[in-house]
Write an enzyme that holds these catalytic residues in place. Structure first.
Site, PDB file in Angstrom:
ATOM      1  N   SER A 156      39.963  26.372  42.845  1.00 52.57           N
ATOM      2  CA  SER A 156      41.023  27.324  42.535  1.00 52.57           C
ATOM      3  C   SER A 156      40.731  28.641  43.247  1.00 52.57           C
ATOM      4  O   SER A 156      40.583  28.647  44.464  1.00 52.57           O
ATOM      5  CB  SER A 156      41.150  27.512  41.019  1.00 52.57           C
ATOM      6  OG  SER A 156      42.263  28.322  40.706  1.00 52.57           O
ATOM      7  N   THR A 157      40.590  29.737  42.518  1.00 47.34           N
ATOM      8  CA  THR A 157      40.378  31.046  43.136  1.00 47.34           C
ATOM      9  C   THR A 157      39.151  31.037  44.039  1.00 47.34           C
ATOM     10  O   THR A 157      38.062  30.685  43.608  1.00 47.34           O
ATOM     11  CB  THR A 157      40.207  32.121  42.051  1.00 47.34           C
ATOM     12  OG1 THR A 157      41.297  32.042  41.133  1.00 47.34           O
ATOM     13  CG2 THR A 157      40.163  33.500  42.665  1.00 47.34           C
ATOM     14  N   HIS A 188      44.391  24.768  43.667  1.00 48.66           N
ATOM     15  CA  HIS A 188      45.487  25.466  42.999  1.00 48.66           C
ATOM     16  C   HIS A 188      46.166  26.378  44.004  1.00 48.66           C
ATOM     17  O   HIS A 188      45.586  27.357  44.463  1.00 48.66           O
ATOM     18  CB  HIS A 188      44.965  26.291  41.821  1.00 48.66           C
ATOM     19  CG  HIS A 188      44.387  25.465  40.721  1.00 48.66           C
ATOM     20  ND1 HIS A 188      43.509  25.972  39.793  1.00 48.66           N
ATOM     21  CD2 HIS A 188      44.567  24.161  40.401  1.00 48.66           C
ATOM     22  CE1 HIS A 188      43.173  25.020  38.937  1.00 48.66           C
ATOM     23  NE2 HIS A 188      43.799  23.910  39.287  1.00 48.66           N
ATOM     24  N   MET A 232      38.773  30.051  38.444  1.00 47.80           N
ATOM     25  CA  MET A 232      38.786  30.525  37.068  1.00 47.80           C
ATOM     26  C   MET A 232      39.360  29.463  36.154  1.00 47.80           C
ATOM     27  O   MET A 232      40.231  28.690  36.549  1.00 47.80           O
ATOM     28  CB  MET A 232      39.611  31.803  36.958  1.00 47.80           C
ATOM     29  CG  MET A 232      39.611  32.432  35.561  1.00 47.80           C
ATOM     30  SD  MET A 232      40.540  33.969  35.501  1.00 47.80           S
ATOM     31  CE  MET A 232      40.284  34.447  33.776  1.00 47.80           C
ATOM     32  N   ASP A 234      40.045  23.881  34.373  1.00 49.75           N
ATOM     33  CA  ASP A 234      40.668  22.697  34.959  1.00 49.75           C
ATOM     34  C   ASP A 234      39.621  21.918  35.757  1.00 49.75           C
ATOM     35  O   ASP A 234      38.933  22.479  36.603  1.00 49.75           O
ATOM     36  CB  ASP A 234      41.831  23.100  35.869  1.00 49.75           C
ATOM     37  CG  ASP A 234      42.614  21.903  36.371  1.00 49.75           C
ATOM     38  OD1 ASP A 234      42.656  20.874  35.666  1.00 49.75           O
ATOM     39  OD2 ASP A 234      43.198  21.997  37.470  1.00 49.75           O
TER      40      ASP A 234
END
Length: 358
Positions: free
Chosen positions: A178-179, A204, A297, A300
């Protein structure tokens, strides 16, 4: 804990007002100022340094990318880009990530304020994630959320069978991030050889952005990288990246693997979801799969990585020192899903080592 202090930079007064209202409504966020262009923003930063900046791309006097590059070279601050959702603009946003942006908020050209209001929870999550970003960990996107409930992978497919599938000759590596993941994935994929095992990725990222991301990676890597389409085979030397706003699952037909790309509710508040990918790998491949969870973050992928481990798969979590945001890996480690914890520069080597040991 102190609040996350945010500076909003956008030439649209309505967007500024909407972002201020959204961010100020979160008890963990404080908007310390607004600016209509980078010159006003620079003066504001001299007065008070924010924890996070939201930055528009198209602005008068200086565009957002130029300002971002200047900012990162002089006073690095976590930046979330805010730009219109257009296919042509996706390449510009890739440049923003290259220049040091942590994440992206997309807005339509028409009705931006209304759209941003509907995405309030996601915007606050992105900003709070950016505040935790470790900019020194980078080498040089979030999807829609459901504020009412946080669904698990059960929303898309049932849990894996208790018994792990026996080994076969082909391995499938499943990566979730993600991030900070765009840079982390690049660091892993660009050092893999052309004969690397088939790889499927959930990052993401907003809709219409993953195609440009895959295209960019394809120019940097020996492996072939593309945005996944429903029914694509998983082949050695190829990487499939889940399209934004669609879940991607691994399925098996006889001795061959392919991916299923479909819609569905957000899982762990994401679509695509790493939990959905990992669970599908546990079900379809068992010990023939490998799971890797990387910077990001939230949680998931934490449940799914444990399911892969329980199905007999080797599993890896990126370590804290090299993660831009040590959220998803930390959750996976805490739940016991990671067999190994590795720095970013060792993950590609581990993928090849697992493949060679088969």
């Amino acid at each position: 804990m102190s609040k996350v202090r945010v500076l909003v930079i956008d030439d649209s007064a309505s967007v500024r007002q909407t972002l201020v209202a959204i961010l100020s409504a979160d008890p963990d966020i404080e908007v310390i100022g607004v600016a209509s262009d980078p010159f006003v923003a620079a003066r504001r930063i001299q007065e008070e340094i924010p924890d996070v900046i939201t930055l528009d791309v198209e602005m008068p006097r200086m565009d957002g990318i130029t300002f971002l590059r200047k900012l990162m070279s002089q006073r690095p601050i976590p930046v979330v880009m805010c730009s219109s959702l257009t296919e042509a603009g996706s390449e510009t946003l890739m440049q923003a990530l290259d220049a040091g942006a942590v994440d992206i908020i997309l807005k339509p050209r028409i009705g931006a304020a209304d759209f941003l209001a509907e995405e309030a929870d996601r915007i606050c999550d992105v900003v709070k994630a950016a505040a935790k970003a470790r900019l020194g960990a980078r080498r040089s996107v979030r999807s829609a959320t459901d504020p009412a409930q946080k669904l698990t992978a059960d929303a898309m497919l049932p849990p894996p069978r208790p018994r792990a599938m026996a080994h076969t000759t082909e391995m499938v590596a499943c990566l979730g991030a993600s991030t900070g993941g765009t840079e982390a994935l690049r660091a892993v994929l660009e050092v893999l050889p052309a004969n690397a095992p088939g790889i499927i990725v959930v990052q993401h990222m907003p809709e219409s952005f993953t195609a440009a991301f895959a295209k960019r990676l394809n120019t940097l890597c020996e492996v072939e990288v593309k945005e996944a389409q429903d029914g694509d085979p998983v082949l050695r030397g190829h990487v499939l990246i889940a399209p934004g706003d669609r879940h991607m699952m691994l399925e098996r037909r006889g001795a061959r693997y392919h991916v299923s790309v479909r819609s569905g509710p957000p899982v762990s508040r994401h679509r695509p979801s790493v939990d959905v990918l990992f669970r599908s790998a546990a079900r379809a491949a068992g010990a023939n799969a490998m799971g890797v969870i990387m910077t990001g973050m939230g949680d998931d992928g934490a449940r799914g990585l444990l399911e892969m481990k329980e199905a007999g798969a080797p599993t890896v979590a990126q370590d804290e020192a090299t993660s831009i945001v040590f959220g998803m890996p930390k959750e996976a480690i805490g739940r016991g899903g990671a067999r190994k914890i590795l720095p970013l520069d060792q993950i590609a080597r581990e993928i090849m080592a697992v493949d060679a040991a088969r």
